[in-house]
Design an enzyme around this catalytic site. Structure first.
Site, PDB file in Angstrom:
ATOM      1  N   ASN A 193     -18.897   3.463  26.112  1.00 40.82           N
ATOM      2  CA  ASN A 193     -19.886   2.692  25.342  1.00 40.82           C
ATOM      3  C   ASN A 193     -21.307   3.091  25.742  1.00 40.82           C
ATOM      4  O   ASN A 193     -22.190   3.195  24.883  1.00 40.82           O
ATOM      5  CB  ASN A 193     -19.661   1.195  25.536  1.00 40.82           C
ATOM      6  CG  ASN A 193     -18.578   0.662  24.622  1.00 40.82           C
ATOM      7  OD1 ASN A 193     -18.780   0.509  23.418  1.00 40.82           O
ATOM      8  ND2 ASN A 193     -17.397   0.411  25.185  1.00 40.82           N
TER       9      ASN A 193
ATOM     10  N   MET B  81     -17.320  -5.036  35.278  1.00 42.18           N
ATOM     11  CA  MET B  81     -16.175  -5.882  35.612  1.00 42.18           C
ATOM     12  C   MET B  81     -16.541  -7.088  36.485  1.00 42.18           C
ATOM     13  O   MET B  81     -15.734  -7.509  37.306  1.00 42.18           O
ATOM     14  CB  MET B  81     -15.099  -5.039  36.298  1.00 42.18           C
ATOM     15  CG  MET B  81     -14.587  -3.899  35.446  1.00 42.18           C
ATOM     16  SD  MET B  81     -13.911  -4.447  33.867  1.00 42.18           S
ATOM     17  CE  MET B  81     -12.379  -5.150  34.430  1.00 42.18           C
TER      18      MET B  81
ATOM     19  N   HIS C  70     -16.742  -6.616  23.966  1.00 47.34           N
ATOM     20  CA  HIS C  70     -15.412  -7.067  24.385  1.00 47.34           C
ATOM     21  C   HIS C  70     -14.379  -6.591  23.359  1.00 47.34           C
ATOM     22  O   HIS C  70     -14.605  -6.713  22.147  1.00 47.34           O
ATOM     23  CB  HIS C  70     -15.400  -8.600  24.485  1.00 47.34           C
ATOM     24  CG  HIS C  70     -14.093  -9.137  24.958  1.00 47.34           C
ATOM     25  ND1 HIS C  70     -13.696  -9.119  26.274  1.00 47.34           N
ATOM     26  CD2 HIS C  70     -13.064  -9.691  24.259  1.00 47.34           C
ATOM     27  CE1 HIS C  70     -12.488  -9.640  26.378  1.00 47.34           C
ATOM     28  NE2 HIS C  70     -12.083  -9.989  25.181  1.00 47.34           N
TER      29      HIS C  70
END
Ligand code: GRF
Length: 201
Positions: free
Chosen positions: A21, A91, A110
């Site tokens: 990403n 994370m 997400h």
């Protein structure tokens, strides 16, 4: 209204892993489709491939000495003039210090259609649950896990023959598209948040 209106929105990207990403955002900044620039990349994982890739792209990239200490993150973001924080496979849950330093200025990607399947292993959970569609969500970050106001979503089908890998790949392709779209809306000040609803102007 969100976005400070300078020519290019200064982004800080937080990563823990491979950084695809991040790559898509960096590419869209470079090709001019995003009115933004990546000012800094920060990782809690010294082995994150994203760190190597950011450095190769000439972006200042740092690994946190003490990942639990948000003060260190805030200092780096401030030092690089970051206006919008983009979590890209980061994370860790964001805590109050960072939320207060960047109110409604932290977003996340997400790999499910929130509010369905927050948390981890979501593609496998979607297959197990038998849903026929899943997708990706970009949302503002609040103190919960994947609970903040939703900016945009993309829907993908879940096919009978899907494995976790094949579904993840189909979703990831959409993640790379919608994350930049959400950032551009913020850069263009085309979003307003009303309660839990994010309205496009
Ligand atoms: C993506 O699936 C993202 O939605 C999730 O973590 C994964 C990160 O992938 N939050 P990458 O590091 O951007 O390739």
């Amino acid at each position: 209204m969100i976005g400070k209106g300078s020519a290019l929105l200064n982004l800080g990207i937080l990563v823990s892993g491979r950084g695809s990403n991040m790559d898509a955002i960096v590419a869209n900044c470079a090709n001019g489709s995003l009115s933004a620039q990546v000012a800094v990349v920060i990782s809690d994982n010294p082995d994150a491939l994203a760190l190597t890739k950011a450095r190769e792209a000439g972006i200042p990239a740092f690994c946190l000495k003490n990942p639990r200490d948000e003060g260190e993150v805030i200092a780096l973001l401030d030092k690089h003039g970051v206006e919008l924080v983009c979590l890209a496979g980061y994370m860790r849950l964001i805590k109050q210090d960072l939320l207060q330093a960047y109110p409604m200025r932290i977003i996340n990607i997400h790999p499910s259609l929130l509010p369905a399947f927050p948390g981890l292993n979501v593609q496998a959970r979607a297959i197990e649950a038998g849903v026929k569609f899943s997708g990706a969500t970009v949302h503002f970050v609040d103190a919960g896990m994947d609970t903040g106001p939703i900016i945009c979503q993309a829907v993908v089908p879940v096919l009978d023959e899907d494995t976790c890998d094949s579904l993840s790949a189909r979703i990831l392709e959409q993640e790379h598209v919608i994350y930049s779209q959400a950032i551009e809306k913020i850069a263009q000040k085309r979003l307003r948040v009303v309660g839990r609803r994010v309205i496009s102007l």
